[in-house]
Design a protein around this motif. Structure first.
Motif, mmCIF file in Angstrom:
data_model
loop_
_atom_site.group_PDB
_atom_site.id
_atom_site.type_symbol
_atom_site.label_atom_id
_atom_site.label_comp_id
_atom_site.label_asym_id
_atom_site.label_seq_id
_atom_site.Cartn_x
_atom_site.Cartn_y
_atom_site.Cartn_z
ATOM 1 N N ALA A 10 0.847 -1.191 0.000
ATOM 2 C CA ALA A 10 0.000 0.000 0.000
ATOM 3 C C ALA A 10 0.882 1.240 0.000
ATOM 4 O O ALA A 10 1.931 1.275 0.642
ATOM 5 N N THR A 11 0.443 2.252 -0.721
ATOM 6 C CA THR A 11 1.141 3.530 -0.747
ATOM 7 C C THR A 11 0.311 4.564 0.010
ATOM 8 O O THR A 11 -0.877 4.343 0.285
ATOM 9 N N ASP A 14 -2.944 5.286 -1.568
ATOM 10 C CA ASP A 14 -4.010 4.288 -1.460
ATOM 11 C C ASP A 14 -4.973 4.580 -0.313
ATOM 12 O O ASP A 14 -6.103 4.078 -0.317
ATOM 13 N N VAL A 57 -2.549 -3.738 -0.446
ATOM 14 C CA VAL A 57 -3.865 -3.607 -1.054
ATOM 15 C C VAL A 57 -4.019 -4.675 -2.119
ATOM 16 O O VAL A 57 -3.043 -5.092 -2.749
ATOM 17 N N VAL A 59 -5.804 -5.158 -5.654
ATOM 18 C CA VAL A 59 -6.371 -4.336 -6.723
ATOM 19 C C VAL A 59 -6.756 -5.221 -7.900
ATOM 20 O O VAL A 59 -6.185 -6.291 -8.102
ATOM 21 N N VAL A 65 -8.921 -0.439 -5.797
ATOM 22 C CA VAL A 65 -8.610 -1.092 -4.529
ATOM 23 C C VAL A 65 -9.847 -1.861 -4.071
ATOM 24 O O VAL A 65 -10.911 -1.294 -3.851
ATOM 25 N N THR A 68 -7.748 -4.707 1.611
ATOM 26 C CA THR A 68 -6.456 -4.383 2.200
ATOM 27 C C THR A 68 -6.180 -5.309 3.381
ATOM 28 O O THR A 68 -7.109 -5.875 3.961
#
Length: 166
Positions: A10-11, A14, A57, A59, A65, A68
């Motif tokens: 995850a960034t 996100d 995440v 996707v 998304v 998570t």
């Protein structure tokens, strides 16, 4: 079932996609022991872990998304060899295998990272889909804390501690 799901780190960006379903799931009060109305900084801090923890995440092909997971050591010190994880799937994408994909990913992550086992500390017993999924992935209910969780419609229900050794 999903045609294709990619699980990636995850960034920060996100969080904008995670936040709406995080709030919906937490506010429902049916599956998490979190406060039902945490502010955004608190929510983000609870979910978006810093290393050595990990948040991922799931996707689909177009980058939406779907769900998570967060993974980390369950305890420190002499118990740091046991992993834990938490999972959320956007309700709009439930029943498509996202939870299973995230669960398999988390188990693999824990095993390959060197953990000896994985423990879920508080699986609400009325969350039967999650309980069935974790059992299908090799977890067993070690004990149930009677009336450990106040469900918004079912009253006091048990909290399972679930465990899987690697």
């Amino acid at each position: 079932m999903l045609a294709c799901v990619l699980i990636r780190e995850a960034t920060t960006a996100d969080w904008a996609a995670i936040r709406p379903f995080f709030r919906t799931i937490v506010a429902a009060g049916e599956t998490y022991t979190y406060p039902r109305d945490p502010d955004d900084p608190t929510s983000r801090a609870m979910w978006m872990l810093d290393p050595p923890g990990r948040t991922v995440v799931a996707v689909d092909d177009d980058g939406t998304v779907l769900g998570t997971a967060k993974m980390n050591a369950n305890h420190m010190g002499g118990a740091a060899h046991i992993a834990t994880a938490s999972f959320m799937v956007d309700p709009a994408h439930g029943g498509r295998g996202v939870g299973r994909a995230l669960g398999e990913y988390a188990v693999d992550w824990a095993r390959t990272t060197g953990f000896r086992a994985m423990q879920f500390n508080a699986v609400v017993e009325t969350n039967t889909r999650a309980v069935a999924l974790w059992k299908s992935l090799g977890f067993e209910i070690m004990t149930t804390l009677p009336e450990g969780f106040l469900h918004p419609t079912k009253g006091y229900v048990g909290l399972h501690i679930m465990y899987r050794r690697f």
